[in-house]
Design a protein around this motif. Structure first.
Motif, PDB file in Angstrom:
ATOM      1  N   LYS A  27       0.837  -1.203   0.000  1.00  0.00           N
ATOM      2  CA  LYS A  27       0.000   0.000   0.000  1.00  0.00           C
ATOM      3  C   LYS A  27       0.872   1.253   0.000  1.00  0.00           C
ATOM      4  N   ILE A  28       1.932   1.246   0.816  1.00  0.00           N
ATOM      5  CA  ILE A  28       2.842   2.397   0.889  1.00  0.00           C
ATOM      6  C   ILE A  28       3.588   2.574  -0.432  1.00  0.00           C
ATOM      7  N   VAL A  29       4.078   1.471  -1.002  1.00  0.00           N
ATOM      8  CA  VAL A  29       4.800   1.550  -2.271  1.00  0.00           C
ATOM      9  C   VAL A  29       3.875   2.069  -3.367  1.00  0.00           C
ATOM     10  N   LEU A  30       2.641   1.606  -3.370  1.00  0.00           N
ATOM     11  CA  LEU A  30       1.671   2.058  -4.373  1.00  0.00           C
ATOM     12  C   LEU A  30       1.428   3.564  -4.259  1.00  0.00           C
ATOM     13  N   GLU A  31       1.314   4.068  -3.039  1.00  0.00           N
ATOM     14  CA  GLU A  31       1.123   5.512  -2.837  1.00  0.00           C
ATOM     15  C   GLU A  31       2.337   6.297  -3.324  1.00  0.00           C
ATOM     16  N   ASN A  32       3.530   5.800  -3.009  1.00  0.00           N
ATOM     17  CA  ASN A  32       4.754   6.480  -3.443  1.00  0.00           C
ATOM     18  C   ASN A  32       4.896   6.462  -4.962  1.00  0.00           C
ATOM     19  N   LEU A  33       4.568   5.327  -5.580  1.00  0.00           N
ATOM     20  CA  LEU A  33       4.640   5.252  -7.038  1.00  0.00           C
ATOM     21  C   LEU A  33       3.604   6.171  -7.685  1.00  0.00           C
ATOM     22  N   SER A  34       2.452   6.278  -7.072  1.00  0.00           N
ATOM     23  CA  SER A  34       1.413   7.160  -7.586  1.00  0.00           C
ATOM     24  C   SER A  34       1.882   8.615  -7.573  1.00  0.00           C
ATOM     25  N   ALA A  35       2.548   9.005  -6.498  1.00  0.00           N
ATOM     26  CA  ALA A  35       3.078  10.366  -6.405  1.00  0.00           C
ATOM     27  C   ALA A  35       4.182  10.582  -7.434  1.00  0.00           C
TER      28      ALA A  35
END
Length: 65
Positions: A27-35
């Motif tokens: 979930k954290i990696v997905l948020e960072n990749l989204s940014a």
């Protein structure tokens, strides 16, 4: 937002196809990749990030089931 070294490593691993089995980490990696995707101007990088995000979302869906 400045990312920690671990967050940068997790994103790099995700872009290279190495995805964790931990839902919260994904979930954290997905948020960072989204940014990162939001500020990317290079088409190749955009597509690579988009592909990694798709794989992470599939893995997250499998882990939730």
């Amino acid at each position: 937002m400045e990312l920690s070294e671990q967050a940068k490593l997790d994103m790099k691993n995700a872009l290279n196809g190495k995805i964790s089995d931990n839902f919260d980490e994904l979930k954290i990696v997905l948020e960072n990749l989204s940014a990162k995707k939001a500020v990317t101007t290079d088409h190749g990088s955009f597509k690579q990030i988009d592909k990694a995000m798709g794989k992470i979302q599939v893995k997250m869906n499998r882990l939730q089931a």
